[in-house]
Design a protein around this motif. Structure first.
Motif, PDB file in Angstrom:
ATOM      1  N   LEU A 144     -22.134  -5.400  19.672  1.00  0.00           N
ATOM      2  CA  LEU A 144     -22.214  -6.326  18.549  1.00  0.00           C
ATOM      3  C   LEU A 144     -22.783  -5.574  17.362  1.00  0.00           C
ATOM      4  CD1 LEU A 144     -22.295  -9.057  17.067  1.00  0.00           C
ATOM      5  CD2 LEU A 144     -24.531  -9.443  18.130  1.00  0.00           C
TER       6      LEU A 144
ATOM      7  N   CYS B  38     -24.186  -5.637  13.901  1.00  0.00           N
ATOM      8  CA  CYS B  38     -24.898  -6.750  13.283  1.00  0.00           C
ATOM      9  C   CYS B  38     -25.781  -6.283  12.133  1.00  0.00           C
ATOM     10  CB  CYS B  38     -25.742  -7.414  14.372  1.00  0.00           C
ATOM     11  SG  CYS B  38     -26.576  -8.910  13.884  1.00  0.00           S
ATOM     12  N   ASP B  39     -25.921  -7.156  11.156  1.00  0.00           N
ATOM     13  CA  ASP B  39     -26.859  -7.003  10.044  1.00  0.00           C
ATOM     14  C   ASP B  39     -27.869  -8.135  10.220  1.00  0.00           C
ATOM     15  OD1 ASP B  39     -28.030  -7.827   7.501  1.00  0.00           O
ATOM     16  OD2 ASP B  39     -26.607  -6.505   6.508  1.00  0.00           O
TER      17      ASP B  39
ATOM     18  N   CYS C  47     -27.894 -11.199   7.909  1.00  0.00           N
ATOM     19  CA  CYS C  47     -26.571 -11.799   7.743  1.00  0.00           C
ATOM     20  C   CYS C  47     -26.506 -13.182   8.405  1.00  0.00           C
ATOM     21  CB  CYS C  47     -25.526 -10.878   8.359  1.00  0.00           C
ATOM     22  SG  CYS C  47     -23.875 -11.569   8.465  1.00  0.00           S
TER      23      CYS C  47
ATOM     24  N   CYS D 150     -24.168 -13.388  11.367  1.00  0.00           N
ATOM     25  CA  CYS D 150     -24.702 -12.835  12.620  1.00  0.00           C
ATOM     26  C   CYS D 150     -25.573 -13.863  13.325  1.00  0.00           C
ATOM     27  CB  CYS D 150     -25.467 -11.541  12.360  1.00  0.00           C
ATOM     28  SG  CYS D 150     -24.382 -10.167  11.901  1.00  0.00           S
TER      29      CYS D 150
ATOM     30  N   PRO E   4     -26.692  -4.736  21.155  1.00  0.00           N
ATOM     31  CA  PRO E   4     -26.773  -4.866  19.698  1.00  0.00           C
ATOM     32  C   PRO E   4     -26.633  -3.490  19.052  1.00  0.00           C
ATOM     33  CG  PRO E   4     -28.957  -4.993  20.658  1.00  0.00           C
ATOM     34  CD  PRO E   4     -27.986  -4.894  21.808  1.00  0.00           C
TER      35      PRO E   4
ATOM     36  N   THR F 183     -34.761  -9.824  17.635  1.00  0.00           N
ATOM     37  CA  THR F 183     -33.500  -9.960  16.906  1.00  0.00           C
ATOM     38  C   THR F 183     -33.165 -11.429  16.678  1.00  0.00           C
ATOM     39  OG1 THR F 183     -32.652  -7.848  17.707  1.00  0.00           O
ATOM     40  CG2 THR F 183     -31.013  -9.503  17.055  1.00  0.00           C
TER      41      THR F 183
ATOM     42  N   LEU G 150     -33.115 -13.336  13.093  1.00  0.00           N
ATOM     43  CA  LEU G 150     -31.890 -13.982  12.611  1.00  0.00           C
ATOM     44  C   LEU G 150     -32.126 -15.460  12.302  1.00  0.00           C
ATOM     45  CD1 LEU G 150     -29.167 -12.274  14.814  1.00  0.00           C
ATOM     46  CD2 LEU G 150     -29.372 -12.141  12.316  1.00  0.00           C
TER      47      LEU G 150
ATOM     48  N   THR H 178     -20.044  -7.778   9.144  1.00  0.00           N
ATOM     49  CA  THR H 178     -20.734  -8.251  10.340  1.00  0.00           C
ATOM     50  C   THR H 178     -20.574  -9.757  10.476  1.00  0.00           C
ATOM     51  OG1 THR H 178     -22.810  -8.483   9.110  1.00  0.00           O
ATOM     52  CG2 THR H 178     -22.448  -6.395  10.259  1.00  0.00           C
ATOM     53  N   PRO H 179     -20.569 -10.235  11.705  1.00  0.00           N
ATOM     54  CA  PRO H 179     -20.611  -9.491  12.958  1.00  0.00           C
ATOM     55  C   PRO H 179     -19.237  -8.894  13.287  1.00  0.00           C
ATOM     56  CG  PRO H 179     -20.402 -11.821  13.433  1.00  0.00           C
ATOM     57  CD  PRO H 179     -20.516 -11.691  11.935  1.00  0.00           C
TER      58      PRO H 179
ATOM     59  N   TYR I  33     -17.376  -7.124  16.775  1.00  0.00           N
ATOM     60  CA  TYR I  33     -17.521  -6.887  18.209  1.00  0.00           C
ATOM     61  C   TYR I  33     -16.567  -5.783  18.626  1.00  0.00           C
ATOM     62  CZ  TYR I  33     -19.325 -11.675  17.939  1.00  0.00           C
ATOM     63  OH  TYR I  33     -20.017 -12.802  17.596  1.00  0.00           O
TER      64      TYR I  33
END
Length: 176
Positions: free
Chosen positions: A20, A22-23, A26, A29, A51, A82, A86, A142-143, A145
């Motif tokens: 994944l 990710c930011d 974001c 995300c 991640p 994480t 988020l 992002t995201p 995969y």
């Protein structure tokens, strides 16, 4: 799994991996967490979810957040950190790096070590390597995969992505 360490290693080696990209600043995300929870529920340990860092330039605190997530992983709570970060995307956007230390405190992590890690840059190489690898395979948002060699971009829309991930994971798990 068997009781044999050798067999255990083989079982883990053939387990499919979902990367994944990710930011951590974001909102998309954060939305992706719903799909990740469903995938964990469905597959448990049969699917490894990793991640990967892809801080976007437009998100001023994403690079520091990625480093903080690495520090949290070193302290044994990478996923928890994480997810907690988020959940506070807007707060991070508004207030910046103090949020990184607040989340660490809330999870019982050592905020002084986080502060030191952000100053001394001990996690820069991991974040930079993830971002470089992401760029090399075509990650632009992002995201995103990657599973079974297929890149699935959720930066524009996440609609149908979980079903596609499940389809690929099911195929990989059924392969001899």
């Amino acid at each position: 799994m068997s009781d044999s360490p050798i067999t255990d290693r083989v079982d883990l080696a053939v387990r499919p991996v979902l990367d994944l990209w990710c930011d951590l600043q974001c909102p998309d995300c954060r939305t992706a967490l719903t799909d990740l929870h469903a995938l964990r529920e469905r597959y448990g340990d049969r699917l490894e979810i990793r991640p990967r860092h892809f801080p976007l330039e437009k998100n001023k605190h994403a690079y520091a957040a990625a480093q903080a997530a690495e520090e949290a992983a070193d302290q044994g709570k990478g996923w928890e950190y994480t997810e907690a970060l988020l959940a506070r995307v807007e707060d991070l956007s508004r207030r910046g790096e103090p949020v990184l230390l607040e989340v660490a405190r809330e999870l019982g992590l050592d905020p002084d070590e986080f502060d030191t890690a952000l100053i001394d840059g001990r996690h820069l190489l991991v974040v930079d390597a993830d971002q470089a690898e992401g760029k090399a395979i075509g990650v632009t948002g992002t995201p995103t995969y990657v599973i079974g060699g297929e890149r699935l971009d959720g930066g524009k829309s996440q609609e149908g992505l979980r079903a596609r991930i499940e389809e690929i994971a099911d195929r990989l798990l059924a392969a001899p």
